[in-house]
Design a protein around this motif. Structure first.
Motif, PDB file in Angstrom:
ATOM      1  N   SER A 123     -15.681  91.554  88.982  1.00  8.66           N
ATOM      2  CA  SER A 123     -16.849  91.460  88.109  1.00  8.66           C
ATOM      3  C   SER A 123     -18.140  91.208  88.888  1.00  8.66           C
ATOM      4  O   SER A 123     -19.229  91.315  88.324  1.00  8.66           O
ATOM      5  CB  SER A 123     -16.651  90.349  87.078  1.00  8.66           C
ATOM      6  N   ILE A 124     -18.010  90.876  90.163  1.00 10.43           N
ATOM      7  CA  ILE A 124     -19.177  90.552  90.977  1.00 10.43           C
ATOM      8  C   ILE A 124     -19.471  91.625  92.025  1.00 10.43           C
ATOM      9  O   ILE A 124     -20.621  91.967  92.282  1.00 10.43           O
ATOM     10  CB  ILE A 124     -18.983  89.182  91.667  1.00 10.43           C
ATOM     11  N   CYS A 125     -18.406  92.201  92.605  1.00  9.59           N
ATOM     12  CA  CYS A 125     -18.560  93.068  93.772  1.00  9.59           C
ATOM     13  C   CYS A 125     -18.519  94.554  93.424  1.00  9.59           C
ATOM     14  O   CYS A 125     -17.805  94.979  92.507  1.00  9.59           O
ATOM     15  CB  CYS A 125     -17.470  92.763  94.802  1.00  9.59           C
ATOM     16  N   THR A 126     -19.267  95.330  94.177  1.00  8.34           N
ATOM     17  CA  THR A 126     -19.217  96.781  94.066  1.00  8.34           C
ATOM     18  C   THR A 126     -17.961  97.293  94.766  1.00  8.34           C
ATOM     19  O   THR A 126     -17.247  96.540  95.448  1.00  8.34           O
ATOM     20  CB  THR A 126     -20.443  97.410  94.741  1.00  8.34           C
ATOM     21  N   GLU A 127     -17.696  98.578  94.622  1.00  8.79           N
ATOM     22  CA  GLU A 127     -16.538  99.177  95.298  1.00  8.79           C
ATOM     23  C   GLU A 127     -16.670  99.056  96.810  1.00  8.79           C
ATOM     24  O   GLU A 127     -15.686  98.790  97.510  1.00  8.79           O
ATOM     25  CB  GLU A 127     -16.398 100.645  94.893  1.00  8.79           C
ATOM     26  N   GLU A 128     -17.889  99.226  97.311  1.00  9.20           N
ATOM     27  CA  GLU A 128     -18.096  99.108  98.759  1.00  9.20           C
ATOM     28  C   GLU A 128     -17.810  97.684  99.244  1.00  9.20           C
ATOM     29  O   GLU A 128     -17.168  97.491 100.284  1.00  9.20           O
ATOM     30  CB  GLU A 128     -19.535  99.503  99.121  1.00  9.20           C
ATOM     31  N   GLU A 129     -18.282  96.714  98.488  1.00  9.91           N
ATOM     32  CA  GLU A 129     -18.054  95.317  98.871  1.00  9.91           C
ATOM     33  C   GLU A 129     -16.578  94.965  98.776  1.00  9.91           C
ATOM     34  O   GLU A 129     -16.034  94.266  99.647  1.00  9.91           O
ATOM     35  CB  GLU A 129     -18.884  94.400  97.975  1.00  9.91           C
ATOM     36  N   THR A 130     -15.923  95.435  97.725  1.00 12.63           N
ATOM     37  CA  THR A 130     -14.493  95.175  97.548  1.00 12.63           C
ATOM     38  C   THR A 130     -13.704  95.776  98.703  1.00 12.63           C
ATOM     39  O   THR A 130     -12.761  95.154  99.216  1.00 12.63           O
ATOM     40  CB  THR A 130     -13.993  95.747  96.218  1.00 12.63           C
ATOM     41  N   GLY A 131     -14.081  96.978  99.129  1.00 10.74           N
ATOM     42  CA  GLY A 131     -13.406  97.607 100.266  1.00 10.74           C
ATOM     43  C   GLY A 131     -13.595  96.816 101.538  1.00 10.74           C
ATOM     44  O   GLY A 131     -12.656  96.647 102.328  1.00 10.74           O
ATOM     45  N   TYR A 132     -14.807  96.312 101.738  1.00 14.48           N
ATOM     46  CA  TYR A 132     -15.087  95.473 102.911  1.00 14.48           C
ATOM     47  C   TYR A 132     -14.236  94.200 102.883  1.00 14.48           C
ATOM     48  O   TYR A 132     -13.609  93.824 103.882  1.00 14.48           O
ATOM     49  CB  TYR A 132     -16.572  95.125 102.939  1.00 14.48           C
ATOM     50  N   LEU A 133     -14.165  93.554 101.724  1.00  8.82           N
ATOM     51  CA  LEU A 133     -13.404  92.311 101.604  1.00  8.82           C
ATOM     52  C   LEU A 133     -11.910  92.537 101.834  1.00  8.82           C
ATOM     53  O   LEU A 133     -11.220  91.672 102.388  1.00  8.82           O
ATOM     54  CB  LEU A 133     -13.627  91.691 100.224  1.00  8.82           C
ATOM     55  N   SER A 134     -11.411  93.679 101.408  1.00  7.83           N
ATOM     56  CA  SER A 134      -9.969  93.952 101.517  1.00  7.83           C
ATOM     57  C   SER A 134      -9.494  94.024 102.955  1.00  7.83           C
ATOM     58  O   SER A 134      -8.296  93.917 103.231  1.00  7.83           O
ATOM     59  CB  SER A 134      -9.631  95.258 100.792  1.00  7.83           C
ATOM     60  N   LEU A 135     -10.416  94.188 103.884  1.00  7.96           N
ATOM     61  CA  LEU A 135     -10.060  94.282 105.301  1.00  7.96           C
ATOM     62  C   LEU A 135      -9.982  92.918 105.976  1.00  7.96           C
ATOM     63  O   LEU A 135      -9.580  92.823 107.140  1.00  7.96           O
ATOM     64  CB  LEU A 135     -11.089  95.152 106.045  1.00  7.96           C
ATOM     65  N   LEU A 136     -10.330  91.861 105.240  1.00  6.97           N
ATOM     66  CA  LEU A 136     -10.432  90.534 105.839  1.00  6.97           C
ATOM     67  C   LEU A 136      -9.208  89.677 105.541  1.00  6.97           C
ATOM     68  O   LEU A 136      -8.549  89.844 104.520  1.00  6.97           O
ATOM     69  CB  LEU A 136     -11.683  89.823 105.307  1.00  6.97           C
ATOM     70  N   GLU A 137      -8.944  88.750 106.457  1.00  7.98           N
ATOM     71  CA  GLU A 137      -7.903  87.750 106.222  1.00  7.98           C
ATOM     72  C   GLU A 137      -8.401  86.767 105.163  1.00  7.98           C
ATOM     73  O   GLU A 137      -9.590  86.710 104.848  1.00  7.98           O
ATOM     74  CB  GLU A 137      -7.580  87.003 107.520  1.00  7.98           C
ATOM     75  N   LYS A 138      -7.471  85.981 104.592  1.00  4.85           N
ATOM     76  CA  LYS A 138      -7.773  85.132 103.439  1.00  4.85           C
ATOM     77  C   LYS A 138      -9.001  84.240 103.654  1.00  4.85           C
ATOM     78  O   LYS A 138      -9.904  84.200 102.812  1.00  4.85           O
ATOM     79  CB  LYS A 138      -6.558  84.272 103.092  1.00  4.85           C
ATOM     80  N   GLU A 139      -9.057  83.522 104.769  1.00  4.20           N
ATOM     81  CA  GLU A 139     -10.164  82.591 104.994  1.00  4.20           C
ATOM     82  C   GLU A 139     -11.486  83.342 105.131  1.00  4.20           C
ATOM     83  O   GLU A 139     -12.515  82.939 104.577  1.00  4.20           O
ATOM     84  CB  GLU A 139      -9.894  81.747 106.243  1.00  4.20           C
ATOM     85  N   GLU A 140     -11.452  84.449 105.876  1.00  3.18           N
ATOM     86  CA  GLU A 140     -12.662  85.258 106.045  1.00  3.18           C
ATOM     87  C   GLU A 140     -13.071  85.894 104.719  1.00  3.18           C
ATOM     88  O   GLU A 140     -14.263  86.028 104.418  1.00  3.18           O
ATOM     89  CB  GLU A 140     -12.422  86.344 107.092  1.00  3.18           C
ATOM     90  N   TYR A 141     -12.081  86.300 103.938  1.00  2.00           N
ATOM     91  CA  TYR A 141     -12.326  86.904 102.625  1.00  2.00           C
ATOM     92  C   TYR A 141     -13.093  85.931 101.741  1.00  2.00           C
ATOM     93  O   TYR A 141     -14.101  86.292 101.129  1.00  2.00           O
ATOM     94  CB  TYR A 141     -10.987  87.279 101.986  1.00  2.00           C
ATOM     95  N   THR A 142     -12.605  84.694 101.666  1.00  2.00           N
ATOM     96  CA  THR A 142     -13.248  83.703 100.810  1.00  2.00           C
ATOM     97  C   THR A 142     -14.686  83.452 101.244  1.00  2.00           C
ATOM     98  O   THR A 142     -15.602  83.421 100.415  1.00  2.00           O
ATOM     99  CB  THR A 142     -12.457  82.387 100.832  1.00  2.00           C
ATOM    100  N   ALA A 143     -14.894  83.289 102.554  1.00  2.00           N
ATOM    101  CA  ALA A 143     -16.249  83.033 103.065  1.00  2.00           C
ATOM    102  C   ALA A 143     -17.177  84.198 102.758  1.00  2.00           C
ATOM    103  O   ALA A 143     -18.322  84.003 102.305  1.00  2.00           O
ATOM    104  CB  ALA A 143     -16.195  82.766 104.562  1.00  2.00           C
ATOM    105  N   ALA A 144     -16.694  85.422 102.990  1.00  2.00           N
ATOM    106  CA  ALA A 144     -17.522  86.608 102.746  1.00  2.00           C
ATOM    107  C   ALA A 144     -17.819  86.785 101.266  1.00  2.00           C
ATOM    108  O   ALA A 144     -18.933  87.152 100.880  1.00  2.00           O
ATOM    109  CB  ALA A 144     -16.836  87.853 103.312  1.00  2.00           C
TER     110      ALA A 144
END
Length: 225
Positions: A123-144
């Motif tokens: 509900s917050i992120c665009t498809e581009e942002e979601t794709g970027y987040l999906s490449l991150l590990e859990k801790e990095e994902y949360t921070a990003a």
């Protein structure tokens, strides 16, 4: 050009009923009513803390929360009536309240970091942002995720349109430095500053790239002594 300055206060200093009462007495009747209207103590303390940190910052400009005249734009963003050269924005989360001041339009957002909030990604992120987040590990994902979320909130508060604009209409470039937001709802340049605060993400957005290096803790000694 004056730097955008952000003040912070933790509600723990207001948990003593006598301290809370003395701080509230120094605030406007509108803020007193608002703080007292909340059922849960946590919400009362956060509302009072918002008023206190606003008052603390205003005193650096020779003003006080109790005496200034507040007005609101059509999207309920508060501003100081009759003072075009001074802008502010409030935010609170968890046990902390912040207030940013600037000589240009400013928006501030603080969010307590919690893994459960990442469920809001769609509900917050665009498809581009979601794709970027999906490449991150859990801790990095949360921070990003929290960098993206607070940047969008701070931007919308800066332009004074609140939630009339969907967060998904804004596309951040969180993987770049400096952070930018791609948007079509307001022309001009916007700049962002993140501040370190354990357990929280703080992002401030302003029309110019002049930010204080650090947060300033509100000092209650002037009220309590």
């Amino acid at each position: 050009m004056a730097a955008t300055t952000t003040y912070i206060l933790d509600t723990s200093c207001l948990q003593d009923p006598s301290v809370y009462a003395r701080c509230l007495q120094n605030l406007s009747s509108a803020r007193q009513r608002k703080a007292s209207s909340f059922y849960f103590e946590k919400d009362r303390l956060l509302s009072a803390a918002a008023g206190v940190v606003l008052d603390f910052g205003l005193k650096h400009y020779g003003l006080s929360e109790k005496e200034v005249c507040m007005a609101y734009n059509p999207f309920e963003k508060p501003y100081l009536s009759g003072r075009t050269g001074l802008h502010f924005n409030l935010s609170h989360s968890g046990t902390k309240a912040i207030c940013s001041f600037s000589d240009c339009e400013v928006g501030a957002d603080i969010e307590e970091i919690s893994g459960r909030h990442t469920a809001l990604t769609k509900s917050i992120c665009t498809e581009e942002e979601t794709g970027y987040l999906s490449l991150l590990e859990k801790e990095e994902y949360t921070a990003a995720f929290f960098r993206i979320w607070t940047a969008k909130e701070a931007f919308l508060k800066c332009i004074g349109k609140g939630l009339s604009v969907s967060l998904r209409e804004l596309n951040t470039t969180p993987f770049g430095t400096p952070l930018k937001i791609l948007q079509n709802c307001c022309p001009g340049d916007f700049f962002f500053r993140n501040y370190d605060c354990p357990g929280y993400q703080i992002t401030v957005c302003a029309r110019h790239d002049s930010f204080a290096d650090n947060l300033i803790a509100a000092d209650l000694s002037g009220i309590l002594h």
